[in-house]
Design an enzyme around this catalytic site. Sequence first.
Site, PDB file in Angstrom:
ATOM      1  N   ASP A   7       5.794  33.432 110.161  1.00 28.31           N
ATOM      2  CA  ASP A   7       6.171  33.986 108.983  1.00 28.31           C
ATOM      3  C   ASP A   7       7.087  35.497 109.221  1.00 28.31           C
ATOM      4  O   ASP A   7       6.702  36.100 108.465  1.00 28.31           O
ATOM      5  CB  ASP A   7       5.053  33.960 108.041  1.00 28.31           C
ATOM      6  CG  ASP A   7       5.859  34.330 106.483  1.00 28.31           C
ATOM      7  OD1 ASP A   7       6.670  34.029 106.181  1.00 28.31           O
ATOM      8  OD2 ASP A   7       4.800  34.732 105.832  1.00 28.31           O
ATOM      9  N   GLY A  16      -1.421  36.756  99.309  1.00 29.51           N
ATOM     10  CA  GLY A  16      -2.460  37.574  99.074  1.00 29.51           C
ATOM     11  C   GLY A  16      -2.163  38.921  98.563  1.00 29.51           C
ATOM     12  O   GLY A  16      -1.071  39.230  98.028  1.00 29.51           O
ATOM     13  N   GLY A  45       0.184  46.023  97.756  1.00 29.52           N
ATOM     14  CA  GLY A  45       1.364  45.000  97.376  1.00 29.52           C
ATOM     15  C   GLY A  45       0.345  43.822  97.112  1.00 29.52           C
ATOM     16  O   GLY A  45      -0.676  43.479  97.190  1.00 29.52           O
ATOM     17  N   ARG A  46       1.331  42.826  96.393  1.00 29.96           N
ATOM     18  CA  ARG A  46       0.742  41.520  96.092  1.00 29.96           C
ATOM     19  C   ARG A  46       2.090  40.555  96.443  1.00 29.96           C
ATOM     20  O   ARG A  46       3.106  40.787  96.161  1.00 29.96           O
ATOM     21  CB  ARG A  46       0.445  41.425  94.958  1.00 29.96           C
ATOM     22  CG  ARG A  46       0.161  40.148  94.401  1.00 29.96           C
ATOM     23  CD  ARG A  46      -0.134  40.158  92.750  1.00 29.96           C
ATOM     24  NE  ARG A  46      -1.387  40.683  92.428  1.00 29.96           N
ATOM     25  CZ  ARG A  46      -1.574  41.830  91.784  1.00 29.96           C
ATOM     26  NH1 ARG A  46      -0.229  42.376  91.098  1.00 29.96           N
ATOM     27  NH2 ARG A  46      -2.662  42.410  91.226  1.00 29.96           N
ATOM     28  N   GLY A  47       1.668  39.328  97.096  1.00 32.43           N
ATOM     29  CA  GLY A  47       2.643  38.395  97.509  1.00 32.43           C
ATOM     30  C   GLY A  47       2.003  36.937  97.555  1.00 32.43           C
ATOM     31  O   GLY A  47       1.020  36.816  97.151  1.00 32.43           O
TER      32      GLY A  47
END
Length: 686
Positions: free
Chosen positions: A139, A28, A23-25
Amino acid sequence: MTTQRRLEVGSEFGPYRLVRLIGRGGMGEVFEAYDTGKDRVVAIKVLPERLAEDPVYRERFRRESHAAARLKEPHVIPIHDYGEIDGHLFIDMRLVEGENLRAVLRENAPLEPAAAVELIRQVAAALDAAHGDDLVHRDIKPDNILTTPDGFAYLVDFGIAHSSTAEGLTADGSAIGSFHYMSPERFSSRVVTKAADIYALGCVLYECLTGARPFPADTDGEIMRAHMVEPPPRPSRLRPEIPTAMDTVIVKALAKDPAARYTGAGEFAAAAQEALRGKAAVPEVLPTQEATTGDDTGTSAEAVVPQGATAGRGPEPPDGGPRIRPPEPPKRTLRQAARRLAVPALIAAVILAAATVLVAWVASGRPADGTAVPDRAALNPDDVELVASAGLIGYKRANCVHREPDPATTALVSCDANDRTGAPTARLFRFRTLEGLRDYYRHFVIEAYGATNCPNDPPGDDGPLVVNGKPAGRDACLTSRADDPAAPEPVLAVADEDQLALGIYIWADPGDQPTRDYIASHHLYHFLPKEKTVDPDFFTAADRRVLDHLTGDYGSATCKHMDLPAGSAAEAAIHCATRGDPGPTFFGFPDHRSMSLGYQAGLGQVSGHACGGGGADDVWRKSTGPVGRFFCATDENATFGARPCLLAVHDEFRLMIDVCASAKDDPDGAVKSEADLLGWFRTNFG
């Protein structure tokens, strides 16, 4: 610091071989990786380059990763290692086969109440363990909750958490976390306590129960405002099967005052479990502050109503078919009787109950007399005036909803995008004072977004809004990453100080930025003075006679009433806009003579000519024979420059069409030249 290199699947990263990108967000990338030194498969999170270059963040990352690695609670994702490799900060974690909660909600929201509460109970256990070690996550959101196929939940991303006792090390005070789940105090204070995590977990529970975020606004500034001033929503309003006791639980978890929330995450989860069992005490009303201020309807159409639903005007004509239809005898048509309207936002929860009432009404056969009462989402007179003042054709009662104004505003309206006209999603505000407008614009637009000037404006955070050649306020171009950090949405904020109004316009596609820039550079979006506004859904009887001759995309959802020019012999004028269309204005006349006089006057005043040359004008022909005449001319406009225009009259319908080509720099306009305009006219009306 070692120069960074781009990480790719298949490459070596210290002792790790990167197998695949998970995954990417915004914080990072996560890779599945093989640890060659310890012979195991792990998950590696690599943080963005900008964070590794910040010495203050690097120290905080080291300290907090060490604290998170000490946690042994089963629902905290185990951290094997952390540190820096080749200039990249990383965290080595257990690889969990499953999905994050965001993906689960995308496919299955809303969850069964019992399953939602059980998931929150597990996350709460992880939070209590962290809070017991003076570690605040900061978060909490569905993306950071992993679920396995057997229902076990893990809380991840403690590597960007914050110790509640250690000296603060944030260099710039920047916020960590998603705005959709951030507590009110996060927007005004650097001091963050475990109460912020409990608030965020309450937002996650609400989303699991209803499928909607508690404050589902579209811009960062509007999300901030909602968290700070709007009362917590009640999940039972959207799902009647949820006990009303759960409303009380959500209200306490989402209290504006941190001291009024639950003292621990486990206490919050236990209260939610008790609410499902029906054991919680339910007050007759919710706490006064939460029950009497703001819009308590709970959510918006984004979760429960198909987007873009608007009123229709019948089927499309066949390709190349006429856009004007012959007159019909006066009658109530099926189209008029069953015109589809979008369900107003915030009322989907009553649909099931309404269906039950309808069944009873039909069964009894004896309906009782009553009075229609508008829904809480319905526009009130101040809202209608605000929508009309925005001046865009795409905003109607069908896609705009009332939002409860705060003490600084007299009207607040949310409008869904109207894809048929190209009008973007909008948040419209009318302020009581100029100071209130400027304060909101400064804090929730300029500072929250890091806004900048629009094209053709002087360098700076924003630029001057110019209306009719005179300064009227400020505007700013910005982007929103509220929904997807990887796909920033173009946003235009227009603070019209003359009208004490603010418009925040959001385009869903990053590719729409040229459209945003074009609109901003020409100051096309501003607010009209009250004397020039018209109810966006108002049409006169003469207007409707014109509409009755139109087909295709032209109808009440894509057209609006226009006041007639002084001295005009016409009895009706409507202006229409459909995406990619040049935007014609249609005039209706009471008799053939007045229409002919208007046509001849126009032909002489603008030096008209037959489109393409060859005479003063031309015959308007259809497959059945001639129906009228038309000509082309050039219009000199201070905003758009010189543009070809076309004027046509239909003899039988006593109808005039006045249309100009798009400006040469309009990225959405397909009709730019006189030849384009003639081709468009023949395709749609020939």
